[in-house]
Design a protein around this motif. Structure first.
Motif, PDB file in Angstrom:
ATOM      1  N   LEU A  50     -25.706  98.627-104.050  1.00 17.89           N
ATOM      2  CA  LEU A  50     -27.104  98.721-104.207  1.00 17.89           C
ATOM      3  C   LEU A  50     -27.418 100.250-104.788  1.00 17.89           C
ATOM      4  CD1 LEU A  50     -28.715  97.059-101.172  1.00 17.89           C
ATOM      5  CD2 LEU A  50     -28.337  96.110-103.532  1.00 17.89           C
ATOM      6  N   LYS A  53     -26.295 100.045-108.542  1.00 13.38           N
ATOM      7  CA  LYS A  53     -27.396  98.983-109.300  1.00 13.38           C
ATOM      8  C   LYS A  53     -28.577 100.130-109.608  1.00 13.38           C
ATOM      9  CE  LYS A  53     -29.972  94.867-108.849  1.00 13.38           C
ATOM     10  NZ  LYS A  53     -31.226  95.049-109.066  1.00 13.38           N
ATOM     11  N   LYS A  54     -29.024 100.971-108.557  1.00 15.55           N
ATOM     12  CA  LYS A  54     -30.103 101.863-108.690  1.00 15.55           C
ATOM     13  C   LYS A  54     -29.627 102.817-109.697  1.00 15.55           C
ATOM     14  CE  LYS A  54     -33.011 104.755-105.694  1.00 15.55           C
ATOM     15  NZ  LYS A  54     -33.254 105.447-104.349  1.00 15.55           N
ATOM     16  N   GLU A  57     -30.217 101.586-113.072  1.00 18.56           N
ATOM     17  CA  GLU A  57     -31.668 100.917-113.572  1.00 18.56           C
ATOM     18  C   GLU A  57     -32.630 102.100-113.495  1.00 18.56           C
ATOM     19  OE1 GLU A  57     -31.256  96.413-111.642  1.00 18.56           O
ATOM     20  OE2 GLU A  57     -32.162  98.012-110.715  1.00 18.56           O
ATOM     21  N   GLU A  58     -32.424 103.061-112.624  1.00 16.04           N
ATOM     22  CA  GLU A  58     -33.403 104.242-112.434  1.00 16.04           C
ATOM     23  C   GLU A  58     -32.848 105.722-113.335  1.00 16.04           C
ATOM     24  OE1 GLU A  58     -34.562 104.957-108.600  1.00 16.04           O
ATOM     25  OE2 GLU A  58     -35.242 102.959-108.224  1.00 16.04           O
TER      26      GLU A  58
END
Length: 244
Positions: A50, A53-54, A57-58
């Motif tokens: 996670l 992924k963060k 994406e960020e």
């Protein structure tokens, strides 16, 4: 293009070490690259997935496909065929991190795959989209290596990008690029199964220090000319149990 690139080696669920290395990441200066294999073997795979992924994406990070992400997806698609192989490669830790302790014995492989695909649709879709390599300036970043017998390294097979070992390590590099990779732990590359330092030879740089086996996690900052800083955190939680 940002002035520096920051590559983090194979995490394998060692989330505490992962966060310590990520603390050095400055999104205003660094292009972050995660070298793949965030899952399997270690205790905190869910948190590692996670966070990866963060960061994509960020913060615009690049998260490369590793052989363990590929094996996890293969298990989800063919659980009964791949279950035993996946367990041998540390898959139980991934499953029990995503579900709960004891889930591997409690459910069949098919039931496990169905639950994960139902509960983690976004994560599974995200993992299926991971790129096989990234380029930045004079560097190629790839999980395992490239086929150095090809006239164009970019024509390396998808399998070799995430699984290749000795043929890449031992073949001459005529690509004109410095190839940064993980997958094979640096103690194996150094030949003594002890040294967790970066491995450098023939414009190839191995950065998987074997963190999950009691080695270390590397975060390496590069500029156009070479390595500026190697951030290395040792796994102090258990004995050295090396494996490639």
């Amino acid at each position: 293009m940002k002035p520096y690139v920051f590559a983090i080696g194979d995490v394998h669920g060692m989330y505490d070490l992962f966060t310590k290395v990520v603390d050095y990441f400055d999104p205003s200066l660094h292009q972050l690259i995660l070298m793949g294999d965030l899952n399997d073997r270690g205790p905190q795979v869910k948190e590692s997935f996670l966070l990866g992924k963060k960061l994509v994406e960020e913060q615009g990070a690049v998260y490369l496909m590793g052989n363990h992400e590929e094996l996890f997806l293969y298990f989800l698609d063919r659980p009964e065929d791949v279950g035993a192989l996946y367990e041998q490669n540390g898959g139980r830790q991934t499953i029990e991190s995503l579900l709960h302790k004891g889930a591997w014995e409690e459910y069949s492989p098919t039931e496990i795959a169905m639950m994960i695909k139902s509960r983690y649709k976004d994560l599974v879709a995200f993992l299926r989209e991971r790129p096989l390599y990234a380029q930045w300036g004079p560097y190629v970043f790839v999980h395992a290596g490239v086929d150095l017998h090809k006239n164009d390294w970019r024509k390396t097979s998808p399998h070799d990008f995430v699984w290749i070992r000795e043929d890449f390590h031992q073949s001459p590099n005529h690509t004109g690029k410095t190839i940064v990779f993980g997958h094979t732990i640096t103690p194996a590359l150094h030949g003594d199964m002890m040294t967790t330092d970066l491995w450098q030879q023939d414009h190839k740089i191995g950065i998987d220090g074997g963190a999950v086996f009691g080695g270390s996690l590397h975060g390496v900052i590069f500029d156009q000319k070479g390595i500026l800083q190697d951030i290395e955190y040792q796994n102090l939680t258990g004995p050295w149990q090396p494996s490639i």
